[in-house]
Scaffold this motif. Structure first.
Motif, PDB file in Angstrom:
ATOM      1  N   MET A   1      42.565  57.288  84.782  1.00 53.43           N
ATOM      2  CA  MET A   1      42.379  57.703  83.388  1.00 53.43           C
ATOM      3  C   MET A   1      41.228  58.695  83.265  1.00 53.43           C
ATOM      4  O   MET A   1      41.296  59.657  82.491  1.00 53.43           O
ATOM      5  CB  MET A   1      42.128  56.479  82.504  1.00 53.43           C
ATOM      6  CG  MET A   1      43.341  55.574  82.347  1.00 53.43           C
ATOM      7  SD  MET A   1      42.972  54.080  81.389  1.00 53.43           S
ATOM      8  CE  MET A   1      42.455  54.788  79.844  1.00 53.43           C
ATOM      9  N   GLY A   2      40.156  58.473  84.022  1.00 44.40           N
ATOM     10  CA  GLY A   2      39.027  59.402  83.996  1.00 44.40           C
ATOM     11  C   GLY A   2      39.418  60.775  84.493  1.00 44.40           C
ATOM     12  O   GLY A   2      39.029  61.805  83.924  1.00 44.40           O
ATOM     13  N   VAL A   3      40.209  60.797  85.569  1.00 43.42           N
ATOM     14  CA  VAL A   3      40.680  62.075  86.099  1.00 43.42           C
ATOM     15  C   VAL A   3      41.556  62.791  85.066  1.00 43.42           C
ATOM     16  O   VAL A   3      41.432  64.000  84.853  1.00 43.42           O
ATOM     17  CB  VAL A   3      41.453  61.864  87.409  1.00 43.42           C
ATOM     18  CG1 VAL A   3      42.161  63.144  87.824  1.00 43.42           C
ATOM     19  CG2 VAL A   3      40.503  61.412  88.508  1.00 43.42           C
ATOM     20  N   GLU A   4      42.437  62.040  84.396  1.00 44.00           N
ATOM     21  CA  GLU A   4      43.293  62.646  83.370  1.00 44.00           C
ATOM     22  C   GLU A   4      42.462  63.170  82.204  1.00 44.00           C
ATOM     23  O   GLU A   4      42.777  64.213  81.612  1.00 44.00           O
ATOM     24  CB  GLU A   4      44.313  61.620  82.890  1.00 44.00           C
ATOM     25  CG  GLU A   4      45.353  61.257  83.940  1.00 44.00           C
ATOM     26  CD  GLU A   4      46.278  60.147  83.481  1.00 44.00           C
ATOM     27  OE1 GLU A   4      46.067  59.628  82.358  1.00 44.00           O
ATOM     28  OE2 GLU A   4      47.207  59.796  84.238  1.00 44.00           O
ATOM     29  N   ARG A   5      41.386  62.447  81.873  1.00 48.28           N
ATOM     30  CA  ARG A   5      40.494  62.881  80.796  1.00 48.28           C
ATOM     31  C   ARG A   5      39.843  64.224  81.159  1.00 48.28           C
ATOM     32  O   ARG A   5      39.767  65.144  80.330  1.00 48.28           O
ATOM     33  CB  ARG A   5      39.413  61.817  80.571  1.00 48.28           C
ATOM     34  CG  ARG A   5      38.306  62.213  79.609  1.00 48.28           C
ATOM     35  CD  ARG A   5      38.766  62.245  78.189  1.00 48.28           C
ATOM     36  NE  ARG A   5      37.640  62.437  77.277  1.00 48.28           N
ATOM     37  CZ  ARG A   5      37.762  62.666  75.989  1.00 48.28           C
ATOM     38  NH1 ARG A   5      38.965  62.724  75.447  1.00 48.28           N
ATOM     39  NH2 ARG A   5      36.705  62.834  75.228  1.00 48.28           N
ATOM     40  N   ILE A   6      39.376  64.347  82.401  1.00 49.41           N
ATOM     41  CA  ILE A   6      38.772  65.602  82.841  1.00 49.41           C
ATOM     42  C   ILE A   6      39.797  66.729  82.793  1.00 49.41           C
ATOM     43  O   ILE A   6      39.506  67.846  82.365  1.00 49.41           O
ATOM     44  CB  ILE A   6      38.200  65.454  84.263  1.00 49.41           C
ATOM     45  CG1 ILE A   6      37.032  64.449  84.264  1.00 49.41           C
ATOM     46  CG2 ILE A   6      37.713  66.801  84.794  1.00 49.41           C
ATOM     47  CD1 ILE A   6      36.515  64.116  85.647  1.00 49.41           C
ATOM     48  N   CYS A   7      41.027  66.441  83.220  1.00 50.48           N
ATOM     49  CA  CYS A   7      42.098  67.450  83.168  1.00 50.48           C
ATOM     50  C   CYS A   7      42.366  67.887  81.723  1.00 50.48           C
ATOM     51  O   CYS A   7      42.574  69.078  81.446  1.00 50.48           O
ATOM     52  CB  CYS A   7      43.372  66.895  83.790  1.00 50.48           C
ATOM     53  SG  CYS A   7      43.284  66.696  85.579  1.00 50.48           S
TER      54      CYS A   7
END
Length: 439
Positions: free
Chosen positions: A250-256
């Motif tokens: 989820m954190g990676v998707e947030r950064i994306c």
């Protein structure tokens, strides 16, 4: 009478037929056009109808006398510029002064000499021509000054527009390059992490499945394995480990999403409009301003209420529209923060700071309307009138340039042929209404 007319017209107003005949013969033989009247009222009407170049006026007449006749001639704009020469047998100074006070240019004493009358008439007709010529030159000069002033004003406005376009283009260009660089640097490691997370998650699931199977096949491990399992709290760890991987994903998707929002907000606009989603632009702007919307030490978070309508994609310069949204939303946040300084945290919780964004499609008018409203401190009428003026700002020195709303107005009205209006009252908040035509 035209300035360069070949024949000058003289109006003679005298109740004495003999004087009229003498003057008519003398002036006629000298090449003048002669009009005659025997009383003041008819003389005034004659002057209005024919606009003579000069009037010879007797002082003592039945009805209204020469002084009153002159006063009425001078009071009427249609006849006030016609020179009047009095003719009278009254020679005392007080009568002459009275005649000049009523607007006469000269005084001829009866009985008059024909040569003297002609010389005086020629002199005053020459002065009248020069006066009319000077007046015409003044009008021409005034017209040229007005024309030149209009040209200078137009040039100044064009320079201001050009400067605004340069500032806007430079800001978007610098921001676009900066964001493109940041997005590139973020996307590479994020892509690496995201790809490996997926594989690590699959591998982790395989390991957990193996451990669960091992526990099933060997339910009674020796004491050492039991001790290690207890120290690790292996059952909790096996349950929590997938959740940790999920949080990282989820954190990676947030950064994306942030990277995508940055690129959407600062997208480089070509000269040709492209079909774009207005909601996408608003969302990218809100994402960038998220840090200012969050709760702070002195106030709770600023609530953003979205009333998005079903609007079609429109032909626009989305990057420039995002700049408009950024200016309006940033100003709304400033207004809410200024108002929060005089309110307690609990008061704001009870009456929260809010920004409401409403969009709608007006089918009959083929236009999209975006409303951005806040419940901040509002504006005075003076500020509203000058809001879009060049270099106008209400912010302290160093905090505002006075270009933001001017550029916003230019983007909406000139680039998109739309309108932007503001309604506000002190203490009642502010609402901006943007109307964009659908091409």
């Amino acid at each position: 009478m035209a300035i360069n007319s070949s024949y000058d017209t003289i109006l003679v107003i005298d109740d004495n037929p003999t004087n009229l005949e003498v003057l008519h013969n003398a002036l006629g033989s000298s090449g003048y056009d002669i009009l005659v009247e025997m009383d003041g009222l008819n003389g005034i009407e004659q002057a209005k109808n024919h606009s003579p170049d000069l009037i010879l006026l007797d002082v003592q007449m039945p009805g209204i006398d020469g002084f009153e006749t002159c006063r009425q001639l001078q009071a009427d704009p249609a006849t006030s510029s016609i020179p009047v020469i009095f003719m009278t047998a009254l020679t005392d100074t007080s009568h002459k002064v009275k005649g000049f006070q009523f607007g006469a240019v000269d005084y001829i004493t009866k009985p008059f000499q024909q040569e003297e009358v002609l010389v005086r008439i020629q002199t005053h007709l020459k002065l009248r021509r020069l006066s009319l010529k000077l007046e015409q030159q003044n009008q021409d000069l005034e017209q040229r000054v007005q024309q030149r002033t209009a040209e200078v004003t137009k040039t100044l406005q064009e320079l201001k527009r050009a400067q605004l376009q340069l500032v806007q283009s430079e800001k978007l260009s610098v921001l676009g390059q900066l964001v493109a660089g940041i997005a590139h640097e973020i996307n590479n490691p994020v892509g690496f992490i995201s790809g490996n997370l997926k594989q690590a998650r699959l591998a982790m699931n395989d390991v957990i499945d193996y451990l669960r199977l091992y526990q099933t096949k060997f339910p009674d491990p020796d004491k050492e394995l039991q001790q290690v399992a207890a120290e690790l709290d292996i059952d909790y760890l096996l349950d929590d480990l997938p959740k940790m991987f999920m949080s990282m994903q989820m954190g990676v998707e947030r950064i994306c999403n942030i990277s995508t929002s940055l690129r959407t907000f600062s997208r480089a606009d070509a000269d040709i409009k492209v079909c774009a989603d207005i909601h996408e632009g608003i969302e990218s702007t809100l994402m960038i301003l998220q840090h200012r919307l969050k709760a702070q030490e002195r106030r709770p978070d600023i609530q953003v209420i979205k009333n998005y309508g079903n609007i079609p994609n429109i032909q626009c310069h989305l990057g420039q529209l995002n700049q408009v949204f950024m200016n309006i939303l940033a100003n709304a946040i400033d207004a809410l923060e200024d108002m929060s300084q005089d309110r307690s945290y609990q008061t704001i919780q009870h009456m929260p700071n809010q920004i409401t964004i409403t969009t709608e499609f007006i089918d009959d008018e083929r236009s999209v309307i975006i409303r951005i409203a806040d419940n901040g401190i509002g504006m005075t009428d003076e500020v509203k009138q000058r809001l879009f003026d060049y270099l106008f700002t209400t912010k302290p020195v160093g905090k505002g340039t006075g270009l933001g709303m001017t550029i916003a107005h230019q983007i909406i009205t000139e680039k998109h042929k739309g309108t932007i209006a503001v309604s506000s009252k002190p203490g009642e908040g502010t609402e901006f209404v943007i109307t964009l035509p659908i091409e």
